[in-house]
Design an enzyme around this catalytic site. Structure first.
Site, PDB file in Angstrom:
ATOM      1  N   HIS A 107      68.215  14.778  32.754  1.00 63.03           N
ATOM      2  CA  HIS A 107      67.153  15.636  33.266  1.00 63.03           C
ATOM      3  C   HIS A 107      66.287  16.186  32.128  1.00 63.03           C
ATOM      4  CE1 HIS A 107      68.851  16.703  37.521  1.00 63.03           C
ATOM      5  NE2 HIS A 107      68.716  15.401  37.323  1.00 63.03           N
TER       6      HIS A 107
ATOM      7  N   GLU B 272      65.078  19.210  31.398  1.00 62.86           N
ATOM      8  CA  GLU B 272      65.471  20.449  30.728  1.00 62.86           C
ATOM      9  C   GLU B 272      66.645  20.196  29.783  1.00 62.86           C
ATOM     10  OE1 GLU B 272      65.096  19.829  33.939  1.00 62.86           O
ATOM     11  OE2 GLU B 272      64.439  21.578  35.069  1.00 62.86           O
TER      12      GLU B 272
ATOM     13  N   CYS C 164      71.029  21.828  35.288  1.00 63.99           N
ATOM     14  CA  CYS C 164      70.183  22.374  34.214  1.00 63.99           C
ATOM     15  C   CYS C 164      70.162  23.902  34.226  1.00 63.99           C
ATOM     16  CB  CYS C 164      68.768  21.824  34.334  1.00 63.99           C
ATOM     17  SG  CYS C 164      68.704  20.053  34.013  1.00 63.99           S
TER      18      CYS C 164
ATOM     19  N   CYS D 230      67.464  22.326  38.235  1.00 69.46           N
ATOM     20  CA  CYS D 230      68.424  22.001  39.301  1.00 69.46           C
ATOM     21  C   CYS D 230      69.642  22.927  39.236  1.00 69.46           C
ATOM     22  CB  CYS D 230      68.859  20.543  39.213  1.00 69.46           C
ATOM     23  SG  CYS D 230      69.795  20.129  37.735  1.00 69.46           S
TER      24      CYS D 230
HETATM   25  N1  LIG Z   1      64.692  20.186  37.387  1.00 70.12           N
HETATM   26  C1  LIG Z   1      64.950  18.860  37.413  1.00 70.12           C
HETATM   27  N2  LIG Z   1      64.763  18.156  36.276  1.00 70.12           N
HETATM   28  C2  LIG Z   1      64.935  16.831  36.296  1.00 70.12           C
HETATM   29  O1  LIG Z   1      64.694  16.130  35.169  1.00 70.12           O
HETATM   30  C3  LIG Z   1      65.344  16.176  37.474  1.00 70.12           C
HETATM   31  N3  LIG Z   1      65.529  14.821  37.491  1.00 70.12           N
HETATM   32  C4  LIG Z   1      65.582  16.983  38.631  1.00 70.12           C
HETATM   33  N4  LIG Z   1      66.028  16.418  39.762  1.00 70.12           N
HETATM   34  C5  LIG Z   1      66.881  17.117  40.675  1.00 70.12           C
HETATM   35  O2  LIG Z   1      68.250  17.026  40.291  1.00 70.12           O
HETATM   36  C6  LIG Z   1      69.091  16.828  41.412  1.00 70.12           C
HETATM   37  C7  LIG Z   1      69.615  15.427  41.476  1.00 70.12           C
HETATM   38  O3  LIG Z   1      70.701  15.342  40.669  1.00 70.12           O
HETATM   39  P1  LIG Z   1      71.117  13.956  40.012  1.00 70.12           P
HETATM   40  O4  LIG Z   1      70.148  13.646  38.916  1.00 70.12           O
HETATM   41  O5  LIG Z   1      71.066  12.905  41.086  1.00 70.12           O
HETATM   42  O6  LIG Z   1      72.493  14.217  39.549  1.00 70.12           O
HETATM   43  C8  LIG Z   1      68.218  17.080  42.562  1.00 70.12           C
HETATM   44  O7  LIG Z   1      68.138  18.475  42.746  1.00 70.12           O
HETATM   45  C9  LIG Z   1      66.911  16.522  42.043  1.00 70.12           C
HETATM   46  O8  LIG Z   1      65.880  16.881  42.829  1.00 70.12           O
HETATM   47  N5  LIG Z   1      65.365  18.316  38.556  1.00 70.12           N
END
Ligand SMILES: Nc1nc(O)c(N)c(N[C@@H]2O[C@H](COP(=O)(O)O)[C@@H](O)[C@H]2O)n1
Length: 168
Positions: free
Chosen positions: A57, A59, A112, A102
């Protein structure tokens, strides 16, 4: 002088545009800005979704890059940062992210929001809240409860969501 938030959110959006799109995940960008001297903000690092190997991710990637900074890297940003270590810098750091950090991950990896709390970030400036496409995100609430100031930046929501959901 303005807060500078728009400028750093624009940089975060540019990070998000570097993401390789995915049908099952968002494209998010993040910029970490340290304000030891409030009028002299310094960008410590930036990151975007899936930039580092694995399902990473934005962050977490920006945090990881900051943690890799050496003393020489830190001093090269500005002589005012001489003697500061990364954990200290992070406590004076504002996190600009195009999407709410997240709070739960479908992959079971560490969220994150937890990583930002553990790092002791000062403020989190968010471009858009996470829509309930994948999970019910409570990242902003988690940050607030941990004492991190959360700022929802006006005027970016549409752009951040469009970039988050882009497929090409
Ligand atoms: N805040 C944030 N930053 C990112 O870089 C992201 N890819 C996301 N995505 C969110 O993370 C959750 C999915 O989890 P996984 O990566 O499948 O483990 C979900 O809340 C996405 O919307 N968010």
């Amino acid at each position: 002088m303005g807060s500078g938030h728009d400028h750093y959110m624009q940089l975060a959006l540019e990070e998000a545009l570097k993401c390789t799109p995915s049908p099952t995940a968002y494209c998010v960008g993040c910029v970490l800005v340290v304000r030891i001297q409030p009028d002299s903000p310094i960008v410590l690092s930036a990151g975007y979704s899936r930039e580092l190997p694995g399902n990473t991710h934005a962050e977490a990637n920006a945090l990881g890059k900051t943690r890799s900074l050496t003393k020489a890297d830190i001093e090269a940003f500005s002589p005012t940062l001489r003697g500061y270590e990364v954990p200290q810098l992070l406590r004076h750091t504002d996190v600009y992210t195009t999407l709410e950090p997240c709070s739960i991950r479908t992959s079971g990896l560490a969220p994150c929001a937890d990583a930002l709390i553990k790092a002791g970030a000062k403020r989190c400036i968010i471009g858009a809240n996470e829509p309930p496409d994948f999970v019910n995100c409570e990242g902003a609430e988690k940050l607030k409860q941990a004492g991190i100031e959360v700022i929802w930046l006006e005027g970016f929501e549409e752009r951040c969501l469009t970039v988050a959901r882009r497929q090409v």
